[in-house]
Write an enzyme that holds these catalytic residues in place. Structure first.
Site, PDB file in Angstrom:
ATOM      1  N   ASP A 102       0.850  -1.193   0.000  1.00  0.00           N
ATOM      2  CA  ASP A 102       0.000   0.000   0.000  1.00  0.00           C
ATOM      3  C   ASP A 102       0.887   1.245   0.000  1.00  0.00           C
ATOM      4  O   ASP A 102       1.887   1.311   0.717  1.00  0.00           O
ATOM      5  CB  ASP A 102      -0.926  -0.006   1.223  1.00  0.00           C
ATOM      6  N   ILE A 103       0.507   2.225  -0.788  1.00  0.00           N
ATOM      7  CA  ILE A 103       1.299   3.456  -0.910  1.00  0.00           C
ATOM      8  C   ILE A 103       1.269   4.271   0.389  1.00  0.00           C
ATOM      9  O   ILE A 103       2.198   5.037   0.660  1.00  0.00           O
ATOM     10  CB  ILE A 103       0.798   4.281  -2.129  1.00  0.00           C
ATOM     11  N   VAL A 122     -11.017   2.856  -3.530  1.00  0.00           N
ATOM     12  CA  VAL A 122     -10.687   2.325  -4.864  1.00  0.00           C
ATOM     13  C   VAL A 122     -11.724   1.260  -5.209  1.00  0.00           C
ATOM     14  O   VAL A 122     -11.854   0.257  -4.495  1.00  0.00           O
ATOM     15  CB  VAL A 122      -9.261   1.730  -4.905  1.00  0.00           C
ATOM     16  N   HIS A 176     -10.378  -5.466  -3.236  1.00  0.00           N
ATOM     17  CA  HIS A 176      -9.024  -5.756  -2.758  1.00  0.00           C
ATOM     18  C   HIS A 176      -9.061  -6.138  -1.293  1.00  0.00           C
ATOM     19  O   HIS A 176      -9.884  -5.627  -0.523  1.00  0.00           O
ATOM     20  CB  HIS A 176      -8.081  -4.574  -2.978  1.00  0.00           C
TER      21      HIS A 176
HETATM   22  P1  5GP Z   1      -9.724   1.207   0.334  1.00  0.00           P
HETATM   23  O1  5GP Z   1      -9.805   2.492   1.105  1.00  0.00           O
HETATM   24  O2  5GP Z   1     -10.449   1.343  -0.996  1.00  0.00           O
HETATM   25  O3  5GP Z   1     -10.119   0.008   1.090  1.00  0.00           O
HETATM   26  O4  5GP Z   1      -8.170   0.998   0.028  1.00  0.00           O
HETATM   27  C1  5GP Z   1      -7.496   1.587  -1.032  1.00  0.00           C
HETATM   28  C2  5GP Z   1      -6.038   1.549  -0.663  1.00  0.00           C
HETATM   29  O5  5GP Z   1      -5.287   1.744  -1.844  1.00  0.00           O
HETATM   30  C3  5GP Z   1      -5.609   2.650   0.322  1.00  0.00           C
HETATM   31  O6  5GP Z   1      -5.065   2.049   1.497  1.00  0.00           O
HETATM   32  C4  5GP Z   1      -4.592   3.468  -0.457  1.00  0.00           C
HETATM   33  O7  5GP Z   1      -3.510   3.915   0.328  1.00  0.00           O
HETATM   34  C5  5GP Z   1      -4.148   2.497  -1.536  1.00  0.00           C
HETATM   35  N1  5GP Z   1      -3.733   3.132  -2.770  1.00  0.00           N
HETATM   36  C6  5GP Z   1      -4.410   4.108  -3.459  1.00  0.00           C
HETATM   37  N2  5GP Z   1      -3.737   4.435  -4.573  1.00  0.00           N
HETATM   38  C7  5GP Z   1      -2.626   3.657  -4.604  1.00  0.00           C
HETATM   39  C8  5GP Z   1      -1.543   3.544  -5.526  1.00  0.00           C
HETATM   40  O8  5GP Z   1      -1.459   4.238  -6.543  1.00  0.00           O
HETATM   41  N3  5GP Z   1      -0.571   2.642  -5.232  1.00  0.00           N
HETATM   42  C9  5GP Z   1      -0.630   1.858  -4.111  1.00  0.00           C
HETATM   43  N4  5GP Z   1       0.378   1.000  -3.918  1.00  0.00           N
HETATM   44  N5  5GP Z   1      -1.641   1.929  -3.217  1.00  0.00           N
HETATM   45  C10 5GP Z   1      -2.629   2.824  -3.461  1.00  0.00           C
END
Ligand code: 5GP
Ligand code: ZN
Length: 113
Positions: free
Chosen positions: A30-31, A96, A100
């Protein structure tokens, strides 16, 4: 999905630190890590989220968990424990829209809620 950031990562159009890849899933760091280990395990095919999973996706989702379990061992966090999260929709904080599984570990976690 041409505008999906995870599809772009899977295609290699956006850089990522990959830790696992097979024909079904890709896993990368995760970034913005929320724990010392924070890995996202992502199906290679685009699925918006849990709400749009089809019956035929059941083996794929099982595979996400098998990969998570393997990666926890690889990361050295299996013994102390780890958390697996799939956020779904606005209240859960899904940002996103490509389903995932988060693998988090390496420190004690806060209670959820
Ligand atoms: P959600 O909030 O949808 O469950 O998780 C999305 C995750 O994707 C977040 O923890 C965010 O930091 C990660 N994320 C968003 N954009 C990117 C990216 O471009 N690269 C990586 N490696 N992680 C990302
Ligand atoms: Zn996608």
């Amino acid at each position: 999905m041409s505008d999906c950031i995870f599809c772009k990562i899977i295609k290699g159009d956006i850089p990522s630190t990959n830790v696992f890849r097979d024909e079904q899933v890709t896993a990368f760091r995760d970034i913005h890590p929320a724990a010392p280990t924070h890995i996202l395990i992502v199906p290679n095919k685009h699925i918006d989220g849990v709400d749009t999973l089809a019956g035929e996706d059941e083996p794929l989702i099982g595979h996400l968990f098998s990969v998570a379990k393997q990666l926890a061992v690889q990361e050295g966090i299996a013994e102390k424990g780890y958390r697996l999260i799939i956020n779904t929709g606005e209240h859960a904080g899904q940002t996103v829209n490509h389903v995932h599984l988060h693998l988090l570990g390496g420190k004690p976690m806060q209670l959820m809620g």
